[in-house]
Design an enzyme around this catalytic site. Structure first.
Site, PDB file in Angstrom:
ATOM      1  N   ASP A 136       0.882  -1.190   0.021  1.00  0.00           N
ATOM      2  CA  ASP A 136      -0.090   0.159   0.096  1.00  0.00           C
ATOM      3  C   ASP A 136       0.883   1.144   0.033  1.00  0.00           C
ATOM      4  OD1 ASP A 136      -2.142   1.625   0.158  1.00  0.00           O
ATOM      5  OD2 ASP A 136      -2.997   0.634   2.191  1.00  0.00           O
TER       6      ASP A 136
ATOM      7  N   ASP B 108     -10.780   2.115  -2.928  1.00  0.00           N
ATOM      8  CA  ASP B 108     -11.545   1.813  -1.810  1.00  0.00           C
ATOM      9  C   ASP B 108     -12.922   1.648  -1.852  1.00  0.00           C
ATOM     10  OD1 ASP B 108      -9.171   1.296  -0.446  1.00  0.00           O
ATOM     11  OD2 ASP B 108      -9.043   3.447   0.469  1.00  0.00           O
TER      12      ASP B 108
HETATM   13  C1  DGJ Z   1      -5.636   1.762   1.984  1.00  0.00           C
HETATM   14  C2  DGJ Z   1      -6.211   0.684   1.141  1.00  0.00           C
HETATM   15  O1  DGJ Z   1      -6.815   0.966  -0.035  1.00  0.00           O
HETATM   16  C3  DGJ Z   1      -7.193  -0.018   2.197  1.00  0.00           C
HETATM   17  O2  DGJ Z   1      -7.583  -1.177   1.377  1.00  0.00           O
HETATM   18  C4  DGJ Z   1      -6.490  -0.386   3.401  1.00  0.00           C
HETATM   19  O3  DGJ Z   1      -5.407  -1.181   3.052  1.00  0.00           O
HETATM   20  C5  DGJ Z   1      -6.023   0.798   3.787  1.00  0.00           C
HETATM   21  N1  DGJ Z   1      -5.237   1.653   3.152  1.00  0.00           N
HETATM   22  C6  DGJ Z   1      -5.250   0.393   5.262  1.00  0.00           C
HETATM   23  O4  DGJ Z   1      -4.734   1.541   5.834  1.00  0.00           O
END
Ligand code: DGJ
Length: 763
Positions: free
Chosen positions: A505, A575
């Site tokens: 990430d 997300d």
């Molecule tokens: C952003 C990601 O897109 C989410 O799926 C998740 O992993 C969060 N970060 C965690 O901080």
């Protein structure tokens, strides 16, 4: 920074050959007509022509489009019209340079359109002019030092390198064009070499330029925002500059390193369209400039803002690759060219052509509030339902119970994971499931042991208070010792247990760009060096753990680009897990990227981003157009939803080969019609097709809706294999031509957000 690629050893790098390959290879030609001084690059369906002009050897763009037999197209460059070539009429040199269709531009000497290259000398001057000096045509394609790029073998690829020079600066610029036996794309890149005696400063090095007449084109781009990534936008190409860019240090949520231009009459399946996509994950610019004479210049490359690369004598700078596509088969033809290119010539590794395990990720299930027991109870329930991998998301390390601390402290929090990571992984493995983990290696929390020990490891401008974002700073990975330290921490976690998947990430954009590791005249290299450092880390990781399934992510889909696809076969798309929002996000993403790359999960309702309730089936159908997985607490969802999971996981296994490998067709998009969405994947041999239909809103009508189903074998008969799933469609057998040209009538569904699949199988 040194190169770290060596892709040939990685599994999945070899192009797949087939019986028709020799035939196609004959159609992949690069020829130089010495008499006309014209280079002609031919793919199976396209031609690209470059001409060398005048005594000064300007490199001009002649033609890009449908395949032509003629290579004598010099007349198209208008050198016989005023303002004439400079050797005949140096009186109007500025005007010539300002109108001539350049293959790659100079700067400061008369071409007043936006250019591709800017060089500052020690004396502070910035003029540059390029002339052809030599060329090389060879089988295969060379790697780009330190950068992701498409690849191919001597059998599947052919390359033209044009070397140009600026004699005054002692600068060589090598323009590279690679073509593929099985694809119509052209991969372009640029290498700049300082052959002089003094250091030069490159203040702009774009990767590709296409000058052509503006035939009233329309430009397509994919802007967005967090949770709204890559929404299709179309606008006219007007005089002046129009474009998209990122100066955020990543390809970004807000814009995307892709642009296409098409005729107004071009549709999904017919008409001219051109496109460029940048194989890069940092700052970029993509721009079309309509000029005074009705021509246009399309440019793509690293954004020049904050870019200044010092090039010592003898050094080379490699600019990243741009993929150029022309299709006469509309927007869909362009998309399928990108999809095939990326599946065959960009994505690597063990999972390149393989079904991915169905995962369940605990982010929306628990956020930071989890421990071993909670994760194991999710895993137990999930494994019984056919889910194949548990992914532990953010919050397992340091003291991280919210997003305010611990990035950089990549040690397991044993207060949460009692018995340690290995115990948890072993227990998950005993259930027959794989285990995956979340990492964010590029970041550092001010509240972390790493920051307390090394405050100078975060990017910072001396004398300024650093700008936090999600309460974190960006690690200065341009420093080798920082890269090594982070790598050692994350690798030792991965070595400590049977971890088979990583979600990498990156949750903030880059600002405050100052490094204590570089001198003042190299601070302008930071943005690009940081991207190279991320590539180097991911290269190292995938080399040491070749069986790992890597999924990139950036606060959802802020770094969904071909650069990252070179390291990870899939990327978390957004997300936003709402099925309706996802229709637009996935349609925009699939305009360029194969469905096999799009991280897509079934989440709980009301949806955590938009609060919408959609049927569980529909969420499954929409996630099926991606990697497919779950993002929910399977122990807490309604019993009726849970009961559907075994059938959903079976559906994934039934259709995933087709979805991953097939040809994608957009049939209707609800963002345009406001009622329904429909897309299709057709097997390469046309033996089957899967049509996904989502009626977003119902309307008070008993009338059925006509949909045409393209891409099939026109002479064959197809049967709806899953007729029981949509009994209101009474006829189950159709001819391919009837499906494509006449279509079928689909009856209305009762309620909103309803979905259906149609599986057509050739008889
Ligand atoms: C952003 C990601 O897109 C989410 O799926 C998740 O992993 C969060 N970060 C965690 O901080």
């Amino acid at each position: 920074m040194t190169a770290i690629i060596g892709r040939k050893e990685l599994p999945g790098c070899q192009s797949t050959g087939d019986a028709g390959e020799n035939e196609r290879r004959k159609r992949m030609q690069i020829n130089y007509n010495e008499q006309n001084r014209v280079f002609k690059i031919d793919t199976e369906h396209t031609s690209y022509c470059i001409g060398i002009v005048d005594e000064e050897n300007f490199v001009g763009h002649i033609y890009y489009g449908r395949k032509l037999s003629d290579d004598n197209l010099v007349y198209l460059m208008r050198t016989a019209e005023p303002p004439f070539v400079p050797s005949k009429n140096n009186r109007d040199r500025n005007s010539f340079l300002d109108t001539f269709p350049m293959e790659y531009t100079g700067h400061g000497l008369g071409d007043f359109r936006e250019g591709t290259l800017m060089v500052r000398t020690a004396g502070g001057h910035s003029g540059v002019s390029l002339s052809y000096i030599s060329h090389r045509i060879y089988d295969g394609k060379e790697e780009l030092a330190g950068l992701p790029a498409t690849f191919g073998t001597a059998d599947t690829c052919r390359t033209l390198e044009l070397t140009c020079e600026d004699k005054v600066l002692g600068l060589q610029v090598i323009l590279s064009y690679s073509i593929f036996a099985d694809n119509d794309a052209i991969a372009r890149s640029v290498r700049v070499v300082n052959g002089g005696k003094e250091a030069l400063y490159l203040t702009k090095v774009l990767s590709a330029c296409i000058d052509m007449d503006n035939e009233e084109y329309e430009m397509i781009t994919l802007p967005g925002s967090w949770a709204r990534e890559r929404i299709i936008q179309t606008r006219p190409v007007l005089k002046g500059k129009q474009g998209v860019s990122s100066v955020r240090g990543e390809s970004s949520h807000q814009e995307h390193p892709f642009m296409a231009w098409k005729r107004k009459t071009t549709t999904e399946e017919a008409g001219d369209i051109y496109a460029m996509n940048f194989v890069y994950s940092g700052n970029f610019m993509a721009q079309i400039e309509g000029d005074q004479f009705g021509s246009m210049r399309a440019l793509m490359g690293i954004h020049p803002q904050d870019f200044c690369w010092k090039l010592e004598p003898g050094d080379a700078f490699q600019a990243p690759e741009v993929i150029c596509v022309y299709s006469a088969e509309g927007i869909g033809g362009m998309s399928r060219t990108f999809h095939d290119l990326y599946r065959r010539h960009l994505i690597r590794g063990e999972y390149k052509d393989k079904k991915r395990p169905i995962l369940i990720n605990n982010w929306e299930a628990t956020y930071f509030d989890f421990d071993t027991d909670k994760l194991l109870s999710i895993a137990r329930e999930a494994s019984a339902l056919g889910i194949e991998m548990l992914v532990m998301d953010d919050g397992w390390f340091g003291c991280r119970n919210d997003d305010n601390s611990s990035l950089g402290d990549w040690q397991v929090n044993e207060a949460k994971l009692k018995g340690g990571l290995k115990y948890l992984v072993d227990e998950v493995n005993k259930l027959g499931m794989k285990f995956g983990i979340w990492l964010e290696p590029e970041m550092i929390s001010p509240d972390s042991n790493l920051y307390r020990e090394h405050p100078d490891w975060a990017f910072a401008i001396p004398g300024r208070t650093g700008s936090l974002s999600r309460n974190q700073y960006v690690l200065d990975l341009t420093r080798q010792e920082v890269r090594d330290c982070v790598y050692d921490m994350i690798a030792s976690v991965l070595r400590s247990a049977n971890i088979e998947y990583v979600k990498w990430d990156m949750n903030r954009q880059l600002s405050d760009m100052g490094s204590s590791g570089l001198p003042a005249d190299r601070q302008g290299e930071l943005f690009h060096r940081q991207v190279l450092a991320v590539y180097e880390l991911q290269d190292r990781l995938t080399r040491e753990f070749p069986h790992l399934l890597l999924e990139n992510c950036s606060g959802g889909g802020a770094r969904f680009d071909p650069g990252m696809l070179y390291y990870s076969p899939q990327i978390w798309c957004s997300d936003d897990t709402d099925a309706v929002e996802r229709l637009s996000i996935q349609a925009g993403t699939a305009m360029v990227y194969p469905l096999s790359t799009m991280g897509a999960h079934v989440a709980d309702c009301p949806n955590h981003t938009v609060g919408r309730n959609t049927p569980f089936e529909t969420r499954g159908y929409v996630a099926l157009a991606g990697t497919f997985g779950y993002e929910l607490d399977v122990t807490k969802i309604p019993e009726a939803d849970r009961a559907m999971i075994p059938a959903q996981t079976a559906m994934y296994h039934k259709y995933n080969d087709l979805v991953r490998e097939g040809d994608y067709y957009r049939i209707a998009h609800y963002a345009e019609n406001h009622y329904y969405d429909c897309y299709e994947v057709v097997a390469k041999d046309k033996s089957e097709a899967l049509v996904t239909y989502v009626q977003v809103l119902n309307r008070p009508s008993h009338h059925s809706r006509r949909i045409r189903i393209p891409g099939l074998d026109l002479t064959a008969v197809y049967v709806i294999e899953n007729a029981q799933d949509w009994p209101e469609i009474r006829q189950t057998e159709y001819r391919g031509d009837a499906l494509q040209f006449a279509g079928i009538n689909v009856p209305p569904l009762w309620g909103d957000f309803k979905g259906r699949l149609l599986h057509l199988v050739r008889k």
